[in-house]
Scaffold this active site. Sequence first.
Site, PDB file in Angstrom:
ATOM      1  N   ASP A  76       3.712 -51.196  24.518  1.00 26.40           N
ATOM      2  CA  ASP A  76       3.771 -52.418  25.319  1.00 26.40           C
ATOM      3  C   ASP A  76       2.693 -53.422  24.932  1.00 26.40           C
ATOM      4  O   ASP A  76       1.782 -53.112  24.166  1.00 26.40           O
ATOM      5  CB  ASP A  76       3.667 -52.082  26.827  1.00 26.40           C
ATOM      6  CG  ASP A  76       2.611 -51.009  27.124  1.00 26.40           C
ATOM      7  OD1 ASP A  76       1.701 -50.809  26.301  1.00 26.40           O
ATOM      8  OD2 ASP A  76       2.709 -50.377  28.184  1.00 26.40           O
ATOM      9  N   ASN A 145       1.013 -44.471  39.770  1.00 24.26           N
ATOM     10  CA  ASN A 145       2.272 -44.577  40.518  1.00 24.26           C
ATOM     11  C   ASN A 145       3.446 -43.951  39.754  1.00 24.26           C
ATOM     12  O   ASN A 145       4.600 -44.172  40.091  1.00 24.26           O
ATOM     13  CB  ASN A 145       2.574 -46.053  40.835  1.00 24.26           C
ATOM     14  CG  ASN A 145       2.723 -46.891  39.573  1.00 24.26           C
ATOM     15  OD1 ASN A 145       2.667 -46.376  38.455  1.00 24.26           O
ATOM     16  ND2 ASN A 145       2.929 -48.189  39.738  1.00 24.26           N
ATOM     17  N   HIS A 147       4.206 -44.518  36.613  1.00 22.20           N
ATOM     18  CA  HIS A 147       4.812 -45.341  35.552  1.00 22.20           C
ATOM     19  C   HIS A 147       4.537 -44.745  34.163  1.00 22.20           C
ATOM     20  O   HIS A 147       3.561 -44.027  33.966  1.00 22.20           O
ATOM     21  CB  HIS A 147       4.391 -46.818  35.645  1.00 22.20           C
ATOM     22  CG  HIS A 147       3.008 -47.158  35.216  1.00 22.20           C
ATOM     23  ND1 HIS A 147       2.328 -48.269  35.675  1.00 22.20           N
ATOM     24  CD2 HIS A 147       2.145 -46.557  34.346  1.00 22.20           C
ATOM     25  CE1 HIS A 147       1.144 -48.326  35.109  1.00 22.20           C
ATOM     26  NE2 HIS A 147       1.002 -47.296  34.305  1.00 22.20           N
ATOM     27  N   GLU A 152       7.636 -49.509  35.701  1.00 17.73           N
ATOM     28  CA  GLU A 152       7.149 -49.240  37.048  1.00 17.73           C
ATOM     29  C   GLU A 152       8.238 -48.525  37.852  1.00 17.73           C
ATOM     30  O   GLU A 152       9.399 -48.483  37.417  1.00 17.73           O
ATOM     31  CB  GLU A 152       6.780 -50.577  37.719  1.00 17.73           C
ATOM     32  CG  GLU A 152       5.734 -51.404  36.961  1.00 17.73           C
ATOM     33  CD  GLU A 152       4.299 -50.862  37.092  1.00 17.73           C
ATOM     34  OE1 GLU A 152       4.105 -49.714  37.561  1.00 17.73           O
ATOM     35  OE2 GLU A 152       3.372 -51.596  36.710  1.00 17.73           O
TER      36      GLU A 152
END
Length: 253
Positions: A76, A145, A147, A152
Amino acid sequence: MSIETQISGISVKVYSTSSDASEAVANEITQEITTRDHCVLGLATGGTPVGCYQRLVEQHRNSGLSFADVTTFNLDEYIGLAADHPQSYRAFMQTQLFDHVDVRRERTWIPNGVAEDVSLECTTYESRIREAGGIDLQLLGLGHNGHIAFNEPGSPLESRTRQVELTPETIQKNARFFADDESVPRHAITMGIATILEARRIVMLVTGSSKAAAVSAMVEGPVGVECPASLLRNHPRVQLIVDEAAAGKLDVS
Ligand code: PGA
């Protein structure tokens, strides 16, 4: 010393320290590079892989590990940060790994965060991965979380490289690398879940007690898009390498 077990189809290795876990991941990458012609690596950024990249640099310097025939694709990049921005993932990769080994710059791919046409950049990125023959080993970290890359919670299983909006939690976690929360970009280009699941093997490194709940959700919780990392349980060859702190209360007996 490590403990090895299988949980929910994932091979889990627990090391006493984050340093040992990082070394184990570096060894997996080294083995992939040395046993495969034209190895294609998927690489990750963030705090977690720094120790692993240090080990790879040491192996290059001391043991002759060569990246001359390696192609890399990073997961990313922030939208709005040019390659020479100090907080760009391109800058991170140059500083942590690429500047210290013999990889060829033109074989290191990272999404262009300042592409004029983001959607074209994303489809081109997917084509480049395909043209390189696909990813042999994808290195992953894990978000608090759940991800993976910037996928996400809620990211679709079939998602591909695309523009995404970061969650407030991720922005706040990543603010430590920037002057303040306000300077953290709100959008990124990320490989999708389907892109990641196409890698021939996946090695995830997770360290620190703050990630224990995310590790548990990944391997012991329900499989679903609410915990993107749990979707890795659909992949036949995933290794999860953790330190004791991140293993938390996992049943590794
Ligand atoms: P970290 O990020 O290594 O900085 O904790 C991991 C991730 O969010 O994937």
